[in-house]
Design an enzyme around this catalytic site. Structure first.
Site, PDB file in Angstrom:
ATOM      1  CD  GLU A 118      -2.811   0.965   2.566  1.00  0.00           C
ATOM      2  OE1 GLU A 118      -3.255  -0.148   2.925  1.00  0.00           O
ATOM      3  OE2 GLU A 118      -3.033   2.010   3.190  1.00  0.00           O
ATOM      4  CG  ASP A 120      -1.584   4.737   2.849  1.00  0.00           C
ATOM      5  OD1 ASP A 120      -2.179   4.101   1.982  1.00  0.00           O
ATOM      6  OD2 ASP A 120      -1.364   4.303   4.001  1.00  0.00           O
ATOM      7  CD  GLU A 122      -3.570   7.599   5.840  1.00  0.00           C
ATOM      8  OE1 GLU A 122      -4.462   6.767   6.049  1.00  0.00           O
ATOM      9  OE2 GLU A 122      -2.522   7.663   6.520  1.00  0.00           O
TER      10      GLU A 122
END
Ligand SMILES: *[C@@H]1O[C@H](CO)[C@@H](O)[C@H](O)[C@H]1NC(C)=O
Ligand SMILES: *[C@@H]1O[C@H](CO)[C@@H](O)[C@H](O)[C@H]1NC(C)=O
Length: 307
Positions: A118, A120, A122
């Site tokens: 993953e 990310d 954010e």
């Protein structure tokens, strides 16, 4: 004699010299940047995952808005999985009081969330007047704890900006507009302790309630009296190599530099200008897992010596 007529062969030489110069200028590698805005609509490459009730996720074709209120947030994902690419999205995060609210744009493998790869973006909301923080993270085989937090040099709620992830066999680079803000080199050939995402992933986006951690370490929660919180996303073209969920990057030939431009020589390392910009931004990290010697991570992972 003041004027001298140049012989034709000299003129020809000049023309050749100019052509060579032009070619040289032309071959300076361009920084990766999203291609010119093409009217790719959401439905071409993406689908809603939740909040698809016509309110929490509003599809206006070339733009969508995601809204979080007490009843629901909203999310979307690409239709396909990918094995390499230059992933990009234009995002405007919710403005005003947004403590506890997280806007996410990320790549994730599936279906096993405990061993996922993953990457990310954010955006951690905050109280009025406090800047929104960009947190990035990378998971490999379910191993995360690689958070970095950056104070951005602009307000991401004021306007759309480009957020992109270059993922090829050489490195993973996270860009904010044209500026690299994070680099993870593929050093897996040095040993298994050097982790690098390898599973096919798909881009996803969401706006969700992260009251338990996002703001002041979870002490400041979402204030539902300030809801709804709405983010907008644009730019639904996908520049990536489609891959079967079970396949690896190389098995699907997503590493080919001939087929896929983002694997080409000029995308295998940062340019000098990109490196300089990256060095400048790194000074503004407000948290870096590589320098966190708390008990959670007494020894930084090996990739931290190669940033
Ligand atoms: C990382 O590099 C190794 C070789 O150095 C290569 O075999 C592997 O495919 C690369 N990983 C990805 C995800 O491209
Ligand atoms: C780093 O932060 C300082 C202070 O907020 C700011 O003036 C500077 O522009 C930032 N630099 C970068 C590269 O973001």
């Amino acid at each position: 004699m003041v004027f001298q007529v140049q012989p034709p062969w000299l003129l020809l030489l000049h023309l050749i010299a100019i052509a060579v110069l032009l070619l040289a200028v032309d071959s300076v590698p361009p920084a990766p940047a999203p291609p010119p805005a093409v009217a790719t609509v959401f439905d071409d490459n993406y689908v809603a995952t939740y909040g698809g009730d016509g309110y929490h996720l509003v599809n206006q074709g070339t733009q969508i808005s995601l809204t979080l209120d007490k009843s629901s947030g909203a999310g979307f994902r690409s239709k396909l999985m990918y094995g390499s690419g230059f992933f990009h999205m234009r995002i405007k995060v919710p403005a005003g009081y947004t403590a506890g609210v997280v806007t996410a744009y990320y790549l994730a493998s599936e279906p096993d969330w405990d061993v996922q790869d993953e990457v990310d973006f954010e955006f951690l909301g905050d109280k009025d007047g406090n800047p929104i923080t960009l947190q990035t993270n990378v998971f490999v085989g379910g191993h995360g704890d690689r958070e970095q937090r950056l104070r951005l040099w602009f307000d991401p709620a004021a306007d759309f900006h480009d957020y992109s992830i270059l993922w090829n066999p050489f490195h993973l680079v996270i860009f904010v507009d044209e500026t690299p803000v994070r680099v993870l080199k593929n050093l897996t050939s040095r040993g298994p302790e050097f982790e690098f995402p390898a599973k096919p992933m798909r881009p996803r986006g969401s706006v969700w309630d992260a009251s338990d951690w996002a703001t002041d370490g979870g002490r400041t929660k979402v204030d539902w009296a300030r809801a709804p919180f709405t983010a907008a996303f644009q730019g639904f073209a996908v520049d990536a190599c489609a891959a079967a969920a079970g396949g690896g990057v190389s098995s699907d030939d997503c590493g080919s530099p001939d087929t896929w431009w983002w694997n080409g020589g000029e995308y295998r390392r940062l340019t000098a200008a990109q490196q300089a910009a990256y060095d400048g931004v790194r000074g503004n990290l407000t948290y870096d897992y590589c320098t966190d010697n708390s008990k959670k991570r007494p020894v930084p992972p090996p990739e931290c010596s190669f940033t």
